[in-house]
Design an enzyme around this catalytic site. Structure first.
Site, PDB file in Angstrom:
ATOM      1  N   LYS A 117      -3.483  17.316  14.644  1.00  0.00           N
ATOM      2  CA  LYS A 117      -3.848  16.136  15.435  1.00  0.00           C
ATOM      3  C   LYS A 117      -5.365  16.081  15.590  1.00  0.00           C
ATOM      4  O   LYS A 117      -6.010  17.101  15.876  1.00  0.00           O
ATOM      5  CB  LYS A 117      -3.167  16.207  16.811  1.00  0.00           C
ATOM      6  CG  LYS A 117      -3.376  14.969  17.680  1.00  0.00           C
ATOM      7  CD  LYS A 117      -2.596  15.081  18.987  1.00  0.00           C
ATOM      8  CE  LYS A 117      -2.791  13.855  19.870  1.00  0.00           C
ATOM      9  NZ  LYS A 117      -2.002  13.920  21.121  1.00  0.00           N
TER      10      LYS A 117
ATOM     11  N   SER B  41       0.753   9.822  22.562  1.00  0.00           N
ATOM     12  CA  SER B  41      -0.396   9.621  21.694  1.00  0.00           C
ATOM     13  C   SER B  41      -0.277  10.302  20.336  1.00  0.00           C
ATOM     14  O   SER B  41      -1.006   9.980  19.406  1.00  0.00           O
ATOM     15  CB  SER B  41      -1.653  10.141  22.400  1.00  0.00           C
ATOM     16  OG  SER B  41      -1.596  11.544  22.606  1.00  0.00           O
TER      17      SER B  41
ATOM     18  N   SER C 297       3.124  12.954  25.552  1.00  0.00           N
ATOM     19  CA  SER C 297       2.586  12.594  24.235  1.00  0.00           C
ATOM     20  C   SER C 297       3.054  13.457  23.081  1.00  0.00           C
ATOM     21  O   SER C 297       2.694  13.193  21.935  1.00  0.00           O
ATOM     22  CB  SER C 297       1.050  12.597  24.280  1.00  0.00           C
ATOM     23  OG  SER C 297       0.579  11.484  24.997  1.00  0.00           O
TER      24      SER C 297
END
Length: 494
Positions: free
Chosen positions: A79, A160, A184
């Site tokens: 990420k 997210s 998330s």
């Protein structure tokens, strides 16, 4: 043999050790998958050369008869919130576009030390603020899933960590890192039919992760199944002196401890989570999960978490307040974006830089956070929210006197279409209604796939555990996984 990209972490690790294939073959297969799936916009930066370098090192170690690292031969996605030395790290924001760290985050460093290779940096909501991956400066991530009603509307992969969830579901990587501040990891896992665990707050170091809300942010793994999450978490977790909130505890052997036998375990069902107007398919999935855990030997008990209804309002005061403080560092002076209009003074540069560098959702949260921290409102909002947070944590503490684990839905709906909620921030924030309470209390929580809804989209079930009980969470997740038999995958259209 199945395509190499169809293999998960455990299968790649074990197959590589058995000599079924080389690490380079695996890396090349995933690099090709990543390159062919740019329509999903899951990656901000692709790093095929790093995946190949790690693979070649693994192959050389195996050929020399050396002891292999735990993740040798396994390529993963990272990420783009984790600082990666020598590779652009943006938090999906224009503010950090072009920023190349000279250091490595603790979690990513642990994964590289464990032998993993990096396929690239994954897209996300800007500064991890969002539930649909529509706030990224680098464009929306598109879920590989489609509704089965004949339409081809682009769906949200959750947020997210939407790049992570989309990439795993599309078989672009066997696993990826995520971060979870208020859901998330769990919500995008539920939206895309994969597994993801947010460990106890402090279990994984926050050092080198671009900060959103420091008292809530927690790194965790996302993968296709529970075992792969356990393997990843073992590599990611551990004490870090550079993080003052890091837990100074040994890392358990979660994979070795996996067991779907829940005899003697009590699973609590919080009555407050059956909120008015909840989707009937979500309720049916939850009831099915209860039956599966009962079949695994668990006793089902009714519990109460009376302050649940205040969790979302408290979260959307605390998280923006911390974001306002954390994002003050992006001033155009030291690093990142700088806008300097002709004749501008220092304050003008600050204003111009932030106006150009931050997206609308980030600005919204900074404004909310700055407001609730201001002198006239601090006690009325921020202090009250922290008191509510303490009450929510106490609710869980009391509930865990009567049960060992808690079962709830992960999200109030299946994946929605891109654009369907982006004009209504409150509707978007409600996506976190089931995920936020565990985050406020710092508890481990996991989402596992539970089946498909009538439109053919994945639904997830959430297991919440007591502090430090990742093993219990993983075991209950395994019990659901075995009984759900979830093998559905998105039809390839990209």
């Amino acid at each position: 043999m199945a395509a190499l990209t169809d293999l998960g972490v455990a299968a790649i690790r074990d197959g590589f050790r058995a000599g079924d294939f080389s690490a380079r073959e695996v890396a090349e297969a995933f690099n090709a998958a990543v390159a062919s799936a740019r329509a999903l916009n899951a990656f901000i930066v692709e790093t095929p050369e790093l995946a190949l370098a790690a693979a070649d090192a693994a192959d050389a170690a195996r050929a020399a008869g050396h002891t292999l690292a735990p993740l040798a031969g396994v390529p993963i996605g990272m990420k783009d919130l984790f600082a990666t030395e020598g590779v652009q790290t943006t938090a999906a924001s224009h503010m950090l576009e072009g920023f190349v760290p000279t250091y490595e985050s603790t979690v990513s460093g642990k994964l590289w030390a464990a032998g993993a290779g990096m396929l690239g940096k994954l897209n996300l909501d800007q500064f991890a603020m969002g539930s649909s991956n529509e706030t990224s400066y680098f464009g929306n991530v598109i879920s590989p899933w489609r509704r089965n009603d004949g339409g081809n509307a682009a769906l949200a992969p959750g947020g997210s960590s939407g790049g992570s969830s989309a990439a795993i579901a599309a078989r672009l990587c066997p696993a990826a890192t995520g971060t979870d501040t208020g859901g998330s990891i769990r919500q995008p896992a539920a939206f895309t039919g994969i597994a993801g665990i947010k460990p106890t707050y402090g279990r994984c170091s926050r050092w080198g992760i671009v900060a959103f809300a420091s008292s809530l942010d927690q790194a965790g793994p996302m993968a296709r199944d529970v075992r792969d999450c356990a393997i990843m978490l073992e590599a990611m977790a551990g004490f870090d002196a550079k993080d003052s909130t890091s837990l100074d505890l040994p890392v358990p052997q979660w994979e070795a401890g996996l067991s779907s036998d829940l005899r003697g375990k009590r699973v609590g069902i919080p009555r407050e989570y059956r909120i008015d107007g909840i989707n009937a398919e979500i309720v049916a999935s939850w009831d099915q999960g209860i039956a599966w855990l009962r079949d695994a030997g668990a006793d089902i008990v009714d519990i109460t978490l009376p302050h649940t209804k205040y969790a979302l309002p408290a979260y959307y005061i605390i998280a923006p307040a911390e974001a306002s403080s954390n994002l003050a560092r992006y001033d155009g002076v030291r690093f990142g974006q700088r806008e300097l209009p002709e004749g501008a003074g220092l304050q003008d540069m600050y204003a111009a830089t932030r106006a150009a560098g931050f997206g609308d959702e980030v600005k919204r949260r900074i404004l909310i956070g700055t407001y609730v921290l201001s002198a006239g409102y601090y006690d009325a909002y921020y202090t009250q929210a922290q008191k509510v947070r303490a009450l929510i944590a106490r609710d869980f503490e009391q509930a865990f006197a009567a049960c060992d684990l808690i079962l709830a839905p992960t999200a109030p709906s299946a994946a929605f279409g891109l654009g369907e909620k982006s004009d209504d921030p409150l509707a978007m924030y409600l996506n976190d209604v089931f995920a936020v309470p565990a985050s406020l209390a710092g508890l481990p929580a996991m989402s596992v796939p539970a089946g498909l809804n009538a439109q053919g989209l994945p639904l997830g079930l959430q297991i919440i555990g007591n502090m430090f009980d990742e093993q219990g969470v993983l075991n209950a997740g395994l019990a659901i996984e075995e009984r759900a038999g979830f093998t559905a995958r998105a039809d390839k259209w990209w």
